[in-house]
Design an enzyme around this catalytic site. Structure first.
Site, mmCIF file in Angstrom:
data_model
loop_
_atom_site.group_PDB
_atom_site.id
_atom_site.type_symbol
_atom_site.label_atom_id
_atom_site.label_comp_id
_atom_site.label_asym_id
_atom_site.label_seq_id
_atom_site.Cartn_x
_atom_site.Cartn_y
_atom_site.Cartn_z
ATOM 1 C CB CYS A 114 14.169 7.831 9.118
ATOM 2 S SG CYS A 114 13.728 7.118 7.496
ATOM 3 C CB CYS A 145 7.672 10.649 -10.528
ATOM 4 S SG CYS A 145 9.124 10.036 -11.492
#
Length: 445
Positions: free
Chosen positions: A89, A401
């Site tokens: 993943c 961010c």
């Protein structure tokens, strides 16, 4: 200390050499760094202090990349990944590193970037804002993939650097009630006759329940909708269908909209599937509280909140009587923010839709700005900061961010007469290299 490199385009050479290398540090994306033949070698999955066997996969003029084959000597900070899907993943890339070491690395990365590219000392480095290391995400978007041969639809996340979908049974960073839904949800989706029309699946844990939003490319049959309602009732979730125009149809829940709140829901923020929210509820609460503390808005002050979204910072900033002007580039979120302010009984907050890359100082609704907060997307707020000198807020909180964007924009802010007073890591995304941060700038003199 984290290292930062800008790779210049060059013709890659595929190599098959097998080497034993000593890893010295991590880069800002979480890859291990070693050296060979005068070049930097990036090794995903390797940690500082480790001796590793690798195979070179790419070589350019100043750096190379290698595939990790074997860990010959492991770091004391290496841990076994909790997630069974970790090696495939693409969601979490630092599960193999102890959480304290993760946070130390991120904090160091943040300070190093600002010091290097903004050419300033970072001021007071505040304690990291953090909470649970696992099961912290209240929202996630899962991908689907329909196999034309087997007629099976896979539900999961994209593989690292690939569009392939890794089918999952659980997610170690997703809120536990949402993670527990995945196996039954995947099974149910495969029972639908219209499963070929399914796009992504959005799972959300709100203060008023759990929501499942299914993106569909064409209408589902009544029989399929009945199956979805049965699933919703069994698992006590609200299911919505979202079409290509982002219009949503509630299959149950009587049109109920998800929300989250602050201060025992004295301030409540409703949101829609297309609206941005911070995925880590506990850390978001701490981040907003710190922003309010740093700015300390008074009742006679005006605060400008750029990239305000649905009012995540605007409403708490207005709670003690300050006048707050929220500006957002997405009209739908401006409308939602206005509704949220009204429902929370805050009448000194106003929201406007505007191009945030333009000079806002000429807008008739702007007026005097005493203090300011910006919370841009990853691209940062370079254009918005060009007009800072005209606005002259006494204090500016920058929520970021992307540390690279923060470092670049900090240089612009400092040149306009500000000094960096405080900076701190906000660990919004444990188990990944991604980091959120906050910086406080104050106008000199």
């Amino acid at each position: 200390m984290a290292q930062f490199f800008k790779a210049k385009p060059n013709t890659s050479k595929q190599l098959s050499s097998k080497l034993s290398l000593k890893v010295t540090q991590l880069d800002h994306l979480g890859a291990g760094i070693a050296h060979h033949d005068g070049k930097i070698v990036f090794i995903n999955g390797a940690l500082p202090g480790e001796t590793v066997s690798v195979q070179l996969t790419e070589q350019k003029k100043k750096f190379a990349r290698a595939k990790l084959l074997k860990i010959d000597k492991a770091s004391a900070q290496r841990v076994s990944p909790l997630c069974p899907h970790f090696d495939k993943c693409g969601g979490c890339d630092l599960q193999h590193l102890d959480i304290d070491a993760q946070r130390k690395h991120k904090a160091s990365t943040l300070v190093d970037l600002v010091n290097k590219f903004a050419q300033t000392q970072a001021g007071e480095v505040c304690d990291t804002l953090s909470d649970n290391a696992w099961h912290y995400r209240r929202r996630a978007r899962l991908a689907t993939w329909f196999d034309k041969n087997t007629k099976h639809i896979s539900l999961g996340f994209r593989a690292s650097s690939s569009s392939d979908v890794v089918e999952i049974q659980s997610c170690a960073v997703l809120a536990e009630p949402l993670s527990a839904l995945i196996p039954d949800l995947a099974f149910m989706l495969n029972q639908l006759s219209g499963k070929k029309a399914l796009g992504h699946v959005e799972l959300t844990q709100a203060d008023n329940g759990n929501f499942v939003v299914l993106r569909v490319t064409k209408a589902l049959s009544d029989k399929d909708k009945a199956r979805l309602v049965e699933f919703a009732n069994k698992h006590q979730v609200i299911v919505l269908l979202q079409d290509d125009d982002a219009q949503c149809e509630h299959l149950n829940g009587a049109g109920e909209q998800p929300y989250y709140g602050f201060d025992d829901n004295q301030v409540k923020l409703n949101f829609s599937p297309g609206n941005f929210i911070q995925v880590n509820a506990q850390v978001n609460q701490a981040m907003v509280s710190q922003a309010v503390e740093w700015l300390s808005p008074k009742a006679d002050e005006r605060v400008l909140d750029l990239f305000c979204g649905i009012g995540n910072f605007s409403l708490p900033l207005a709670k003690d009587g300050a006048e707050v002007i929220g500006v957002e580039g997405v009209q739908a979120m401006v409308e939602q923010a206005r509704i949220n302010a009204k429902q929370s009984g805050l009448d000194k907050v106003s929201f406007y839709h505007a191009d945030l890359s333009a000079d806002l100082s000429k807008e008739p609704w702007l007026g005097k700005v005493d203090k300011m907060l910006i919370d841009p997307a990853r691209a940062g707020a370079y254009e918005s900061m060009q007009s800072l000198k005209k606005l002259k807020p006494k204090a500016l909180v920058y929520v970021s961010c992307n540390p690279a964007s923060l470092a670049r924009d900090s240089e612009v802010i400092l040149k306009q007469g500000y000094q960096l007073k405080k900076i701190g890591l906000v660990d919004m995304f444990p188990q990944t290299h991604h980091l959120e941060s906050m910086a406080l700038f104050e106008l000199k003199n």
